[in-house]
Design a protein around this motif. Sequence first.
Motif, short mmCIF file in Angstrom:
data_model
loop_
_atom_site.label_atom_id
_atom_site.label_comp_id
_atom_site.label_asym_id
_atom_site.label_seq_id
_atom_site.Cartn_x
_atom_site.Cartn_y
_atom_site.Cartn_z
N GLU A 112 1.00 -1.39 0.03
CA GLU A 112 0.11 0.56 0.37
C GLU A 112 1.13 1.27 -0.08
N LEU A 113 1.99 1.30 0.45
CA LEU A 113 2.69 2.14 0.68
C LEU A 113 4.00 2.67 -0.80
N ARG A 114 3.96 1.45 -1.01
CA ARG A 114 4.47 1.51 -2.23
C ARG A 114 3.52 2.12 -3.67
N MET A 115 2.37 1.84 -3.22
CA MET A 115 1.04 2.05 -4.67
C MET A 115 0.57 3.55 -4.26
N ALA A 116 0.56 3.79 -3.04
CA ALA A 116 0.93 5.23 -2.67
C ALA A 116 1.84 6.25 -2.82
N VAL A 117 3.03 6.06 -3.46
CA VAL A 117 4.65 6.68 -3.97
C VAL A 117 3.42 6.54 -5.55
N LYS A 118 3.32 5.74 -6.24
CA LYS A 118 2.92 5.52 -7.58
C LYS A 118 1.93 6.68 -7.69
N GLU A 119 0.52 6.98 -7.05
CA GLU A 119 -0.15 7.78 -6.70
C GLU A 119 -0.11 9.04 -7.44
N VAL A 120 1.21 9.65 -6.12
CA VAL A 120 0.78 11.33 -6.29
C VAL A 120 2.34 11.12 -6.74
N CYS A 122 2.85 9.31 -10.18
CA CYS A 122 2.49 9.09 -11.21
C CYS A 122 1.26 9.42 -11.85
N ASP A 123 -0.19 9.07 -11.11
CA ASP A 123 -1.39 9.58 -11.59
C ASP A 123 -1.96 10.34 -11.34
N ASN A 124 -1.51 11.55 -10.95
CA ASN A 124 -1.73 12.65 -10.13
C ASN A 124 -0.79 13.72 -10.61
N ASP A 125 -0.96 14.75 -11.62
CA ASP A 125 -0.57 15.73 -12.16
C ASP A 125 -0.02 16.72 -11.39
N LYS A 126 -1.26 17.05 -10.17
CA LYS A 126 -1.47 18.22 -9.26
C LYS A 126 0.06 18.18 -7.75
N LEU A 129 3.89 17.75 -7.74
CA LEU A 129 4.29 19.11 -7.91
C LEU A 129 4.49 19.55 -6.36
N LYS A 130 3.67 18.24 -5.03
CA LYS A 130 4.22 19.19 -4.23
C LYS A 130 6.07 17.76 -3.57
N TYR A 131 5.89 17.31 -4.15
CA TYR A 131 7.46 16.62 -4.17
C TYR A 131 8.16 17.06 -5.26
N GLU A 132 8.88 17.79 -5.11
CA GLU A 132 9.58 18.71 -6.35
C GLU A 132 11.48 17.98 -5.79
N GLU A 133 11.53 17.41 -4.74
CA GLU A 133 12.76 16.54 -4.48
C GLU A 133 12.82 15.50 -4.63
N ALA A 134 11.72 14.79 -4.86
CA ALA A 134 11.66 13.24 -5.23
C ALA A 134 12.07 12.95 -6.15
N LEU A 135 11.31 14.52 -7.24
CA LEU A 135 10.64 14.21 -8.20
C LEU A 135 11.98 14.67 -9.45
N LEU A 144 10.98 9.54 -15.89
CA LEU A 144 9.68 9.60 -14.42
C LEU A 144 8.76 8.75 -15.88
N LYS A 145 9.03 8.57 -17.20
CA LYS A 145 7.64 7.28 -17.16
C LYS A 145 8.56 6.01 -17.29
N ARG A 146 9.69 6.03 -17.61
CA ARG A 146 10.02 4.54 -16.97
C ARG A 146 9.87 4.00 -15.45
N TYR A 147 10.18 5.05 -14.14
CA TYR A 147 10.18 4.84 -13.72
C TYR A 147 8.42 4.52 -13.17
N CYS A 148 8.05 5.60 -13.61
CA CYS A 148 6.50 4.98 -13.46
C CYS A 148 5.97 3.07 -13.97
N GLN A 149 6.19 2.97 -14.71
CA GLN A 149 6.69 2.02 -15.14
C GLN A 149 7.00 0.32 -14.49
N SER A 150 7.78 1.10 -13.95
CA SER A 150 8.73 0.49 -12.41
C SER A 150 8.10 -0.11 -11.22
#
Length: 227
Positions: A112-120, A122-126, A129-135, A144-150
């Motif tokens: 669930e934690l892993r999918m929470a990261v994916k959601e914010v 990879c799945d939510n453009d807005k 933007l709150k996680y600039e350091e992570a990006l 980013l596309k490859r990361y979201c696939q993995s």
Amino acid sequence: MARNPSNKAILEQLKHGIADFQIASSPVPSVSSHCPQNAPPAVFLTSITHKFFARIGPSLGRGSPAMKKLERYSVQKITGDGRCLFRALVKGMALNKGVALNPREERENADELRMAVKEVICDNDKERLKYEEALVAITVEESLKRYCQSIGRPDFWGGESELLVLSKLCCQPIVVYIPEHEHGGWGSGFIPIAEYGAEFRKGTKKVKPRNVVRLLYSGKNHYDLLV
């Protein structure tokens, strides 16, 4: 065969922030250009194949500033199935609340934690933007596309990018340690190397103070829990 860069070239790369660092316990004659996805937070990655090593070894001695930060905890071993970072986090957060997770709960909560990261991310453009350091941490190494696939895969290793997201998403202070012996010491203590979500130690207007979750990163690309 590629030539080693000159001192001038190295200084230029350091100046412009494009030098590639890895932590090494001793001088290394050669190194693969592949880096694990869950590299410790202190490691910076670029597309440059030549790597410069910040040597952390016995020559630092026990008088070094890092050794003075030595702390002692007990190690709780975490299953190494690709979920170790997420497992360690959910187990640590549960223990801080006085809750013990069974193996099934630990695995499900970790996913669930892993999918929470994916959601914010990879799945939510807005939200992204709150996680600039992570990006920044993600896109230095791959698109980013490859990361979201993995990241949706259960064997995807978590690392600094996920710690940056989850510390903020869960309002959770997290400190990462390495074993003393990996820093040239001879004892069984632990040295803190990175902290995430420090602002949540004292709490905020919306969030009560949170106890720290302490993770142990080993040179074997694995996270355990310190308690």
